[in-house]
Design an enzyme around this catalytic site. Structure first.
Site, PDB file in Angstrom:
ATOM      1  N   SER A 116       0.853  -1.187   0.000  1.00 32.97           N
ATOM      2  CA  SER A 116       0.000   0.000   0.000  1.00 32.97           C
ATOM      3  C   SER A 116       0.886   1.233   0.000  1.00 32.97           C
ATOM      4  CB  SER A 116      -0.898   0.023   1.236  1.00 32.97           C
ATOM      5  OG  SER A 116      -1.576   1.263   1.351  1.00 32.97           O
TER       6      SER A 116
ATOM      7  N   TYR B  75      -1.853  -0.505  10.155  1.00 37.10           N
ATOM      8  CA  TYR B  75      -1.991  -1.038   8.797  1.00 37.10           C
ATOM      9  C   TYR B  75      -0.804  -0.604   7.937  1.00 37.10           C
ATOM     10  CZ  TYR B  75      -3.902  -1.517   4.047  1.00 37.10           C
ATOM     11  OH  TYR B  75      -4.082  -1.828   2.716  1.00 37.10           O
TER      12      TYR B  75
END
Length: 248
Positions: A143, A157
């Site tokens: 990501s 995350y």
């Protein structure tokens, strides 16, 4: 010989788009899912409707016994593995670090990191030329959060995706001479259901003005990059990252 791919977290979002596109490119596809059986079976039905071959297999890829069983079923039902997309991942409610507890952190890190190591291990056992395999490719779904940090929302995350970046770099070098390429994509703000898991289903609308291209991305745009990295067109590419983030 037919190419065989495992897509973890393949029932929705980027995983589902990748599974469908892989089928169009001639892969036999294993759509892995944890709970969303109906959605996974719909992806399989879509692939079969276009003349492709696909199966759906339930497995919690954070569980070692589940991962071992998953890859054994692929061996039996589809044949020798040639590609893996480590896509399964979770996030939880938006939260500052000072409010996070160990249970949350362990859920995030086990699902987002341990799963990738376990699935990569099983894929390498099958694809490595040192083990009698015919080589292959792994694409990890990281990501853009790994380099932005996601302050005030998802630092845990983001940290888990930073680990995936490091895994990609190290593993690419480790298996390069065994016929396996390892690369990663780093999506930005992609319009999928994952934002609802964080408590903000319309997050894309809020943040798109911060993106140079002034919009969120589509799962299919990420899938296109993944399939390129898996393809022979990327035959001299390993340890590389493609950011799909609209310039973010």
């Amino acid at each position: 010989m037919e190419n065989v791919i495992v897509v973890t977290g393949g029932s929705r979002g980027i995983g589902a788009a990748t599974a469908r596109l892989a089928a169009k490119r001639g892969y036999a596809v294993c759509v892995n899912y944890r709970q969303r059986e109906a959605a996974a079976q719909q992806v399989v039905a879509d692939i079969q409707a276009m003349g492709g071959r696909a199966i759906a297999i339930a497995a919690n890829v954070a569980s070692e016994p589940d991962v071992v069983a998953l890859f054994q079923q692929v061996d039996e039902q589809l044949g020798p593995l040639t590609a893996l997309v480590n896509n399964a991942g979770i996030l939880e409610q938006q939260m500052r670090v000072e409010m996070m507890d160990a249970d949350r952190l362990n859920r995030i890190f086990t699902t987002n990191i341990t799963s990738c190591f376990l699935c990569a291990r099983e894929a390498i056992k099958r694809m490595s030329t040192a083990n009698g395999g015919r080589g292959g490719a792994i694409v990890n779904v990281s990501s853009v959060a790994a380099r932005l940090g996601s302050p005030g929302e998802y630092v845990d995350y983001a940290a888990s995706k930073g680990a995936i970046d490091t895994l990609t770099l190290g593993l690419a070098k480790e298996v390069a001479d065994h016929g396996i390429r390892v690369n990663a994509v780093r999506p930005g703000f992609i319009d999928t259901e994952i934002h609802a898991s964080g408590g903000e289903p319309n997050r894309i609308d809020r943040v798109k003005s911060t993106v140079p291209m002034q919009r969120g991305g589509a799962a299919e745009e990420v899938a296109n990059a993944i399939l390129w990295l898996l393809s022979h067109e990327a035959s001299y590419t390993t340890g590389a990252f493609i950011d799909i983030a609209g310039g973010k």
